[in-house]
Design a protein around this motif. Structure first.
Motif, short mmCIF file in Angstrom:
data_model
loop_
_atom_site.label_atom_id
_atom_site.label_comp_id
_atom_site.label_asym_id
_atom_site.label_seq_id
_atom_site.Cartn_x
_atom_site.Cartn_y
_atom_site.Cartn_z
N ALA A 90 -1.96 2.70 -1.03
CA ALA A 90 -1.17 2.29 0.12
C ALA A 90 -0.30 1.07 -0.16
O ALA A 90 0.16 0.40 0.78
CB ALA A 90 -2.09 2.01 1.31
N SER A 91 -0.05 0.77 -1.45
CA SER A 91 0.84 -0.36 -1.76
C SER A 91 2.25 -0.04 -1.28
O SER A 91 2.63 1.13 -1.13
CB SER A 91 0.86 -0.62 -3.27
OG SER A 91 1.54 0.42 -3.95
N ASN A 92 3.03 -1.08 -1.06
CA ASN A 92 4.40 -0.87 -0.56
C ASN A 92 5.22 0.00 -1.51
O ASN A 92 5.99 0.87 -1.07
CB ASN A 92 5.10 -2.23 -0.37
CG ASN A 92 4.56 -2.99 0.82
OD1 ASN A 92 4.02 -2.39 1.75
ND2 ASN A 92 4.69 -4.31 0.80
N ALA A 93 5.05 -0.21 -2.82
CA ALA A 93 5.82 0.56 -3.80
C ALA A 93 5.46 2.04 -3.71
O ALA A 93 6.35 2.91 -3.73
CB ALA A 93 5.55 0.03 -5.20
N ASN A 94 4.17 2.35 -3.63
CA ASN A 94 3.75 3.75 -3.57
C ASN A 94 4.17 4.42 -2.28
O ASN A 94 4.64 5.57 -2.28
CB ASN A 94 2.23 3.85 -3.73
CG ASN A 94 1.77 3.50 -5.13
OD1 ASN A 94 2.52 3.64 -6.09
ND2 ASN A 94 0.55 3.02 -5.26
N ILE A 95 4.02 3.72 -1.17
CA ILE A 95 4.42 4.28 0.13
C ILE A 95 5.92 4.55 0.14
O ILE A 95 6.38 5.60 0.61
CB ILE A 95 4.05 3.33 1.28
CG1 ILE A 95 2.53 3.25 1.44
CG2 ILE A 95 4.69 3.79 2.59
CD1 ILE A 95 1.89 4.51 1.94
N ARG A 96 6.72 3.62 -0.37
CA ARG A 96 8.17 3.80 -0.40
C ARG A 96 8.55 4.99 -1.27
O ARG A 96 9.46 5.75 -0.93
CB ARG A 96 8.84 2.52 -0.90
CG ARG A 96 8.76 1.37 0.10
CD ARG A 96 9.42 0.12 -0.45
NE ARG A 96 10.85 0.29 -0.64
CZ ARG A 96 11.64 -0.66 -1.16
NH1 ARG A 96 11.13 -1.82 -1.54
NH2 ARG A 96 12.92 -0.44 -1.29
N LEU A 97 7.88 5.14 -2.42
CA LEU A 97 8.16 6.27 -3.30
C LEU A 97 7.86 7.59 -2.59
O LEU A 97 8.69 8.52 -2.59
CB LEU A 97 7.32 6.16 -4.57
CG LEU A 97 7.36 7.37 -5.51
CD1 LEU A 97 8.76 7.58 -6.07
CD2 LEU A 97 6.34 7.22 -6.63
N LEU A 98 6.69 7.68 -1.97
CA LEU A 98 6.31 8.92 -1.29
C LEU A 98 7.25 9.23 -0.14
O LEU A 98 7.67 10.37 0.05
CB LEU A 98 4.87 8.81 -0.78
CG LEU A 98 3.78 8.76 -1.84
CD1 LEU A 98 2.42 8.60 -1.19
CD2 LEU A 98 3.80 10.00 -2.72
N ARG A 99 7.55 8.21 0.64
CA ARG A 99 8.44 8.42 1.79
C ARG A 99 9.80 8.92 1.33
O ARG A 99 10.40 9.82 1.93
CB ARG A 99 8.58 7.12 2.58
CG ARG A 99 9.32 7.28 3.91
CD ARG A 99 9.54 5.94 4.58
NE ARG A 99 8.29 5.29 4.92
CZ ARG A 99 8.00 4.02 4.62
NH1 ARG A 99 8.86 3.30 3.93
NH2 ARG A 99 6.86 3.51 5.01
N ARG A 100 10.27 8.36 0.23
CA ARG A 100 11.60 8.73 -0.28
C ARG A 100 11.64 10.19 -0.76
O ARG A 100 12.58 10.93 -0.45
CB ARG A 100 11.99 7.77 -1.41
CG ARG A 100 13.35 8.02 -2.03
CD ARG A 100 13.85 6.76 -2.74
NE ARG A 100 12.85 6.20 -3.62
CZ ARG A 100 12.66 6.57 -4.89
NH1 ARG A 100 13.43 7.53 -5.40
NH2 ARG A 100 11.75 6.01 -5.64
#
Length: 398
Positions: free
Chosen positions: A327-337
């Motif tokens: 749930a890190s910001n980097a992982n969430i942003r990647l998945l969302r993108r």
């Protein structure tokens, strides 16, 4: 209260005016208000305004009733004992009526309506009667992720020589598919193999080792090994009228996906007869998704978060000394993108990695537009993921 906490509580207790006696395993079923409305072959939760020994006797005579909900607090104690000793769950619940078409789960927290806002499918590569029974209890008829890799583990552990024998591989995988066909799945998504040298070594096959086998020659990088796997699928299609989907794992470039499509056609599988897609595990491909979707017809995209996060964060997934924060910001942003990109091009998406059990991450993905929830044959995961699917209702109402 979390689902895991609920399932660890005692079987019988008094709470908020409800008395709950739950058998194991938990009941999942279709609500009915009449014993005459029971559907053969399905599990039911029977709602009744009163409970006495006569009614209890009639309930016990109906094997498809897994639990009983009494909507009034007064009932016969002997009727309660009859149900309990018959392994039938009993819940005193008078807060509101459930529609008889609803599907619910009764566990140690009482009765909960199962949300079905997003399609839910099975992830299972070692199917036995226990797993199949669990999926059917939840009304899951689509096999969303069937790994050929796990099938080959079983084959090679019994016969290491089969690794170099395409005919044996084709025959074995065909037999596994026939078993699935007889289980009456509405659709089967076959995931082609991507065996690493380390995994092969574990089942007794010695091939030239690599410094980092997780990053080495696997999947589309030795695409000729998919030929017998595709041949098994083609044979299966000739005999069973079940919708087939084929996923290519560990695809890292647009050309690799194109070569996979060509290989499917070369195997004699008509493009119109199957759905084709890939598992996104290599971060490099995440940067080219728009170009891939413009170049090729892609029916679906699985997100393999275990490999994707490992490579994206520079962490070996098998190294116990290191870890990834899903749930890190980097992982969430990647998945969302990647989900939003797929949604823009009308490509169906789902998550097949371990992160599907992370409530925060799955909530973000559902909001971004994930179109399918996939889960293993575990009551805890199944009940949790059905509740996740209700998030889509919140998104629609915003």
């Amino acid at each position: 209260m979390a689902i895991l906490d609920i399932l660890d509580m005692q079987s019988t207790y008094q709470h908020s005016g409800k008395m709950i006696i739950t058998p194991e395993p938990e009941t999942v079923g279709i609500i009915t208000h009449s014993l005459d409305e029971l559907t053969e072959g399905a599990e039911h939760i029977f709602f009744t305004t009163r409970l006495d020994c006569s009614i209890a006797s009639k309930i016990i005579a109906k094997p498809s009733v897994g639990s009983v909900v009494v909507t009034q607090g007064e009932f016969s104690d002997h009727a309660r004992k009859m149900l309990h000793e018959s392994g039938i769950g009993l819940v005193v619940y008078n807060e509101r009526e459930f529609d008889k078409t609803s599907r619910c789960i009764i566990n140690k927290d009482g009765i909960k309506e199962l949300k079905e806002g997003v399609p839910i499918s099975a992830i299972c590569s070692v199917l036995n009667n226990r797993n199949l029974s669990t999926y059917r209890r939840f009304g899951i008829n689509s096999l969303g992720y069937f790994r050929f890799k796990f099938c080959l583990f079983q084959l090679f552990s019994q016969d290491a020589g089969a690794y170099n024998n395409p005919e044996v591989i084709e025959k074995y995988l065909y037999e596994q598919l026939v078993k699935l066909g007889k289980q009456n799945w509405s659709s089967i998504r076959c995931v082609l193999s991507d065996l690493t040298t380390a995994e092969l070594s574990e089942v007794g096959i010695q091939v030239p080792a690599e410094m980092n086998p997780d990053l080495g020659v696997r999947g589309p990088r030795i695409m000729e090994q998919w030929a017998p796997e595709l041949a098994a699928i083609r044979r299966f299609q000739d005999e069973f009228d079940i919708k087939i989907k084929i996923s290519a794992p560990f695809v890292s470039t647009i050309d690799e996906y194109g070569n996979f499509v060509d290989l499917v056609k070369a195997a004699g599988i008509e493009r119109e007869s199957v759905e084709l897609g890939f598992t996104l595990e290599v971060p490099a491909l995440a940067e080219e998704l728009d170009a891939l979707f413009q170049t090729h017809k892609v029916d679906f995209m699985a997100i393999g978060t275990s490999d994707l996060f490992s490579l994206f964060n520079g962490v070996c997934r098998n190294n116990q000394a290191l870890s990834v924060l899903p749930a890190s910001n980097a992982n969430i942003r990647l998945l969302r993108r990647v989900v939003m990109c797929a949604r823009q091009y009308g490509v169906h998406t789902f998550v097949c990695g371990e992160v599907r059990r992370n409530e925060k991450v799955m909530t973000e993905l559902l909001k971004a537009g994930v179109g399918e929830l996939i889960c293993s044959a575990q009551v805890r995961e199944l009940s949790t993921i059905f509740h996740f699917s209700g998030i889509i209702d919140l998104v629609k109402n915003k």
